[in-house]
Design a protein around this motif. Structure first.
Motif, PDB file in Angstrom:
ATOM      1  N   ALA A 158     138.082   3.471  14.367  1.00 23.58           N
ATOM      2  CA  ALA A 158     137.071   2.413  14.414  1.00 23.58           C
ATOM      3  C   ALA A 158     136.617   2.041  13.009  1.00 23.58           C
ATOM      4  CB  ALA A 158     135.873   2.861  15.250  1.00 23.58           C
ATOM      5  N   LEU A 159     136.426   3.045  12.153  1.00 23.98           N
ATOM      6  CA  LEU A 159     135.919   2.753  10.817  1.00 23.98           C
ATOM      7  C   LEU A 159     136.984   2.085   9.960  1.00 23.98           C
ATOM      8  CD1 LEU A 159     133.750   5.891  10.123  1.00 23.98           C
ATOM      9  CD2 LEU A 159     132.981   3.540  10.413  1.00 23.98           C
ATOM     10  N   GLU A 167     133.454   7.374   5.097  1.00 26.15           N
ATOM     11  CA  GLU A 167     132.183   8.040   4.788  1.00 26.15           C
ATOM     12  C   GLU A 167     131.831   9.120   5.785  1.00 26.15           C
ATOM     13  OE1 GLU A 167     128.215   6.321   3.827  1.00 26.15           O
ATOM     14  OE2 GLU A 167     129.470   4.553   3.434  1.00 26.15           O
ATOM     15  N   PHE A 185     130.152  11.382  11.077  1.00 30.65           N
ATOM     16  CA  PHE A 185     129.361  12.330  11.851  1.00 30.65           C
ATOM     17  C   PHE A 185     128.551  11.636  12.928  1.00 30.65           C
ATOM     18  CE2 PHE A 185     127.743  16.266  13.017  1.00 30.65           C
ATOM     19  CZ  PHE A 185     126.394  16.148  13.263  1.00 30.65           C
ATOM     20  N   TYR A 186     128.070  10.447  12.625  1.00 23.62           N
ATOM     21  CA  TYR A 186     127.299   9.689  13.611  1.00 23.62           C
ATOM     22  C   TYR A 186     128.126   9.462  14.880  1.00 23.62           C
ATOM     23  CZ  TYR A 186     123.652   6.336  14.966  1.00 23.62           C
ATOM     24  OH  TYR A 186     122.627   5.676  15.586  1.00 23.62           O
ATOM     25  N   PHE A 187     129.409   9.135  14.671  1.00 25.16           N
ATOM     26  CA  PHE A 187     130.295   8.965  15.821  1.00 25.16           C
ATOM     27  C   PHE A 187     130.456  10.281  16.581  1.00 25.16           C
ATOM     28  CE2 PHE A 187     132.518   4.857  15.816  1.00 25.16           C
ATOM     29  CZ  PHE A 187     132.114   4.319  14.610  1.00 25.16           C
ATOM     30  N   LEU A 188     130.698  11.362  15.819  1.00 26.23           N
ATOM     31  CA  LEU A 188     130.907  12.670  16.450  1.00 26.23           C
ATOM     32  C   LEU A 188     129.690  13.087  17.249  1.00 26.23           C
ATOM     33  CD1 LEU A 188     132.586  14.725  13.586  1.00 26.23           C
ATOM     34  CD2 LEU A 188     133.644  13.965  15.687  1.00 26.23           C
ATOM     35  N   ALA A 189     128.526  12.843  16.683  1.00 30.42           N
ATOM     36  CA  ALA A 189     127.302  13.264  17.350  1.00 30.42           C
ATOM     37  C   ALA A 189     127.057  12.483  18.630  1.00 30.42           C
ATOM     38  CB  ALA A 189     126.107  13.088  16.407  1.00 30.42           C
ATOM     39  N   ARG A 190     127.825  11.427  18.827  1.00 31.48           N
ATOM     40  CA  ARG A 190     127.686  10.669  20.073  1.00 31.48           C
ATOM     41  C   ARG A 190     128.860  10.931  21.001  1.00 31.48           C
ATOM     42  NH1 ARG A 190     123.392  10.951  18.700  1.00 31.48           N
ATOM     43  NH2 ARG A 190     122.085   9.367  17.747  1.00 31.48           N
ATOM     44  N   GLY A 191     129.613  11.979  20.686  1.00 29.35           N
ATOM     45  CA  GLY A 191     130.693  12.359  21.594  1.00 29.35           C
ATOM     46  C   GLY A 191     132.003  11.642  21.356  1.00 29.35           C
ATOM     47  N   ILE A 192     132.078  10.813  20.313  1.00 28.58           N
ATOM     48  CA  ILE A 192     133.322  10.097  20.052  1.00 28.58           C
ATOM     49  C   ILE A 192     134.190  10.989  19.167  1.00 28.58           C
ATOM     50  CG2 ILE A 192     134.289   8.012  19.010  1.00 28.58           C
ATOM     51  CD1 ILE A 192     131.537   6.698  19.583  1.00 28.58           C
ATOM     52  N   ALA A 216     139.151   8.790  17.087  1.00 33.75           N
ATOM     53  CA  ALA A 216     138.622   7.489  17.511  1.00 33.75           C
ATOM     54  C   ALA A 216     137.649   6.947  16.476  1.00 33.75           C
ATOM     55  CB  ALA A 216     137.941   7.612  18.870  1.00 33.75           C
ATOM     56  N   ALA A 217     136.877   7.844  15.886  1.00 34.62           N
ATOM     57  CA  ALA A 217     135.913   7.407  14.879  1.00 34.62           C
ATOM     58  C   ALA A 217     136.639   6.865  13.652  1.00 34.62           C
ATOM     59  CB  ALA A 217     135.019   8.577  14.486  1.00 34.62           C
ATOM     60  N   THR A 257     128.960  10.577   6.545  1.00 38.56           N
ATOM     61  CA  THR A 257     127.772  10.393   7.392  1.00 38.56           C
ATOM     62  C   THR A 257     128.081   9.467   8.560  1.00 38.56           C
ATOM     63  OG1 THR A 257     127.107   8.718   5.806  1.00 38.56           O
ATOM     64  CG2 THR A 257     125.962  10.822   5.699  1.00 38.56           C
ATOM     65  N   GLN A 258     128.920   8.459   8.276  1.00 38.95           N
ATOM     66  CA  GLN A 258     129.259   7.544   9.363  1.00 38.95           C
ATOM     67  C   GLN A 258     130.133   8.251  10.396  1.00 38.95           C
ATOM     68  OE1 GLN A 258     131.049   4.267   7.277  1.00 38.95           O
ATOM     69  NE2 GLN A 258     129.110   3.223   7.030  1.00 38.95           N
TER      70      GLN A 258
END
Lengths: 480, 331
Positions: free
Chosen positions: A446-447, A426, A431-438, A442-443, A428-429
């Motif tokens: 993890a997903l 997904e 992007f949430y990781f990216l927006a936290r520097g991951i 790696a994102a 949006t999920q």
């Protein structure tokens, strides 16, 4: 080569090479002539010389080993079935998406004797058995089992009552396919796990299947083994079984054609974990046939990651009301692999509860996943509560998944649901990781990992969870 | 209320700003959007673009949530320019509908800016564009963040550079636990700084005091990210992430929306606790109430994709009383 009588009508196609073992023909051989009964005409029409040859070579390979009478009758009936069953093609519905040609085009050699190499001992504390190349070779920690429980080979079984019970279930049932019958002919032994009435076995029984003998890549040799296990739990009994299919190392090619029959008596409970991590050049075909008496529980957690072709046929037959069936499966195709689950739940009695969750991840362009989930809620299965959910993750271009959930509902007072979703990760999920520097990689890792975690969580012990987790991490990293 | 946990003067005191800052920080009475800069300022810009300056400011940003930076005494410290947005225009990537129509904004370190405006004025879009959300496409203008071209950077690079955005509606991530997510993000930052990664226990030790900051219990760490969280829990989770990661510039998009009185207090307290002279905050909000807790340096009104008015807290008070129409009329 054995002399076989052909009817002149059938053209003899070029036969693949078979190497039969060079033992003298024993006197007690099953007749491979098509029977002269009234079914002879139909058997001739479905006559497949390839299958016939295979059946014969299996029979030859077993001629030298000892067998009990129950196994012999199983073999006899299996041969009869095989003679009228052709090798499946893509035109047969159960194999529409599954290509078995690589098995058919190989030089299939049934493994006729147990391996002579010492097997590595496992370090768990569980009662465990090693089945190498279809032969039961090692048993350990069986002293811990409660009285009355039998875990071991049919040939070693001396208890008359258990023997009698086992024979009741040994006749080849009608719902198998060609591979079920091939196992019926070729299984050298039957491993029995017997739990008497009212007995709760604390520890899981750990069955380790190892594919030791194998052909090297490019040799087209495909050694065939037919392990067969029967788990028979009497009324009120409880047991857990862990099956782990491993390769012997070296990515060898072999064909494991295994059958597990589970009979759960009234009020009994079987927790079944099945982990498949065979060589990436191997063919793995497995039947799990479950019969549930009333008020019994059957739980399955399956993690399948290995094999070039892996096909699991799961059949659950309800024999009484108030049963509980929970199936949770994860398939991963991280290379040029096909992972196939064909499941069928047949409900004929009221108030059955069934939940099926199937997840598959295809992370390689050549990878394929197939799912055919059939649930039959028949006329008398009123107040059934059934649910089926399949979710697939396609992570590479041209990765393929074929999903066919099918519920056939005849009863009119039931609660059934089914859902299927095929997607990438997904946005949006991510992007949430990216927006936290991951980072994106790696994102994604993890997903994808968390997608499979829901099924892996269902495994019974931390040591097996960890083993499977690291296996999957390695495979996902390799293919990305 | 204005609780500063680090015992040094911050921007939240009700008295006039205590920093010995040059008068240019006070918004000019005209409606010009650029602050008038005294002559030495351009030198400061040059200085801030040096690479090692960036490196040390990253470290300062990281530790800002934990240590209190040494108090500046004596002469006037030159305030660093954190963010400079010039004529930024942006559209929705899919439909190409223009949302931002030329936004200009300048933020210095240690400042709290508030952006208010009607629904649909582009406030959230502005924050999302700054952070690199894929739904939007920049069509013109420039954004310089700590001397670097922000628009050239990927979203994860922007975060590692010290830009944090708290989402208005954070997405749920079933299957990934809060503690694992936080640890991944924190270790990504540490890797950027050339520091070794923290293991599970060391990270937990680092994390524990932050939980107190946002008034959350440890049991939430094992829950999946935002899964089954109430509105207040989601917002507090965002602030927790800010506390863990630290940032030179935090964009808080309607951090006060959907919160009950207690959750509101917790969030406002937490944000105040994270303010230092070296980091800045951009608050997007509708209500005066948050701005009474977190005192802004200046307030901007956004309308139709542009910032149309800038003022101090009195602007927000007028807004509360008379609504957007009245403000629009007066400009």
């Amino acid at each position: 080569m054995a002399a076989i009588a052909f009817t002149p009508r059938i053209q003899r196609p070029p036969l693949p090479l078979f190497s039969t073992p060079k033992t003298p023909k024993p006197k007690t051989r099953v007749s491979l002539q098509p029977s002269s009964s009234s079914s002879s005409s139909t058997s001739q029409l479905a006559y497949d010389p390839f299958v016939h040859q295979l059946a014969e070579s299996l029979d030859d390979s077993l001629a030298s080993s000892s067998s009990s009478s129950s196994l012999q009758s199983l073999r006899d009936s299996s041969v009869q079935t095989v003679l009228s069953t052709p090798w499946p093609t893509r035109k047969d519905e159960p194999f529409r998406f599954t290509d078995t040609s690589f098995i058919k085009n190989s030089q299939i050699t049934p493994i006729s004797r147990p391996p002579s190499l010492p097997t590595t001992p496992d370090d768990t504390q569980f009662p465990s058995l090693d089945i190498v190349d279809g032969f039961l070779v090692n048993l350990s920690n069986l002293g811990e089992l409660p009285n009355g429980v039998y875990v071991g080979s049919l040939l070693e079984l001396s208890d008359e009552t258990i023997l009698k019970r086992v024979s009741e279930f040994l006749s080849s049932s009608s719902q198998g396919d060609l591979f079920w019958s091939i196992n019926g002919i070729g299984a050298p032994d039957l491993t029995v796990v017997y739990v008497p009435a009212g007995c709760r076995v604390e520890n899981h029984v750990y069955l380790r299947y190892i594919g030791n003998e194998g052909g090297d890549i490019g040799s087209h040799k495909l050694p065939l083994s037919n392990p067969r296990v029967l788990v028979l739990v009497e009324k009120g009994g409880e047991i857990g079984v862990i099956e782990e299919f491993l390769g012997g190392g070296g990515d060898k090619a072999y064909w494991v054609n295994s059958v597990l029959e589970v009979v759960v008596g009234e009020g009994g409970k079987v927790r079944h974990s099945y982990v498949q991590n065979q060589s990436v050049n191997a063919a793995h075909i497995k039947w799990t046939s479950v019969r549930q008496e009333s008020a019994s529980t059957y739980e399955l957690v399956e993690i399948s990651t290995g094999g070039k072709l892996s096909r699991h046929n799961l059949h659950v037959q309800q024999l009484g009301p108030d049963t509980i069936t929970e199936l949770s499966t994860l398939h991963l195709s991280a290379g040029d692999q096909t992972q196939d689950l064909h499941s069928s739940i047949v409900l004929d009695h009221p108030r059955g509860y069934s939940r099926q969750l199937h997840k598959c991840i295809v992370s390689h362009s050549e990878g394929k996943a197939v799912f055919d989930g059939n649930v039959k809620v028949n006329r008398y299965a009123q107040q059934t509560d059934g649910g089926q959910l399949t979710r697939s993750l396609l992570l590479a271009p041209r990765a393929t998944v074929n999903v066919k959930p099918n519920l056939q509902i005849i009863a009119d007072d039931v609660k059934c649901s089914h859902g299927a979703a095929i997607s990438d990760l997904e946005e949006t999920q991510l992007f949430y990781f990216l927006a936290r520097g991951i980072s994106l990689e790696a994102a994604r890792r993890a997903l994808v990992y968390s997608f499979g975690a829901e099924v892996i969580e269902g495994l019974p012990y931390p040591w097996i969870k960890t083993k499977v987790e690291s296996q999957i991490k390695e495979l996902l990293e390799g293919s990305s | 209320m204005a609780l500063s946990l680090f015992h040094h003067p911050s921007l939240t005191l009700p008295s006039p700003p205590p920093q010995p800052s040059p008068p240019s920080l006070r918004p000019s009475p005209s409606t010009s959007l650029q602050f008038t800069l005294p002559a030495p300022r351009p030198l400061l810009l040059l200085r801030s673009s040096r690479p090692n300056r960036l490196h040390s400011s990253l470290r300062a940003g990281l530790s800002s949530a934990v240590d209190s930076p040494p108090q500046t005494s004596g002469g006037q410290p030159e305030k660093k320019l954190i963010l400079q947005v010039k004529d930024l225009t942006a559209v929705i990537a899919e439909s190409k509908q223009q949302i931002l129509k030329g936004v200009n904004l300048t933020v210095y370190e240690g400042e709290v800016h508030a952006v208010m405006g009607k629904n649909g004025s582009g406030k959230s879009t502005f924050a999302k564009v700054l952070v690199g959300h894929p739904d939007y496409e920049v069509t013109g203008g420039s954004v310089v963040f700590k001397g670097q071209d922000l628009l050239e950077m990927e979203a994860d690079e922007r975060s590692l550079a010290g830009l944090f955005m708290s989402f208005q509606s954070p997405v749920e991530i079933p299957g990934v636990s809060n503690i694992n997510f936080l640890r991944m993000a924190y270790n990504a930052k540490r890797e950027k700084l050339g520091l070794p990664e923290l293991g599970v226990f060391e990270f937990y030790a680092y994390l524990y005091p932050k939980l107190e900051l946002v008034n959350m219990k440890t049991d939430f760490l094992d829950r999946n990210v935002n899964e089954g969280f109430s509105g207040g829990e989601k917002k507090r989770n965002e602030i927790l992430q800010l506390a863990v990661l630290g940032a030179e510039l935090a964009l808080l998009d309607e951090i006060d929306s959907g919160l009950d009185v207690d959750a509101f207090q917790d969030v406002a307290k937490a944000v105040n606790g994270l303010l230092t002279p070296t980091n800045s905050v951009l608050l997007i909000t509708h209500y005066l109430r948050l701005l009474q807790f977190i005192k802004p340096t200046c307030i901007h009104i956004m309308e139709n994709g542009k910032i149309v008015k800038t003022g101090d807290i009195s602007l927000a008070e007028a807004l509360e009383k008379d609504g957007y129409e009245a403000i629009a009329k007066s400009h």
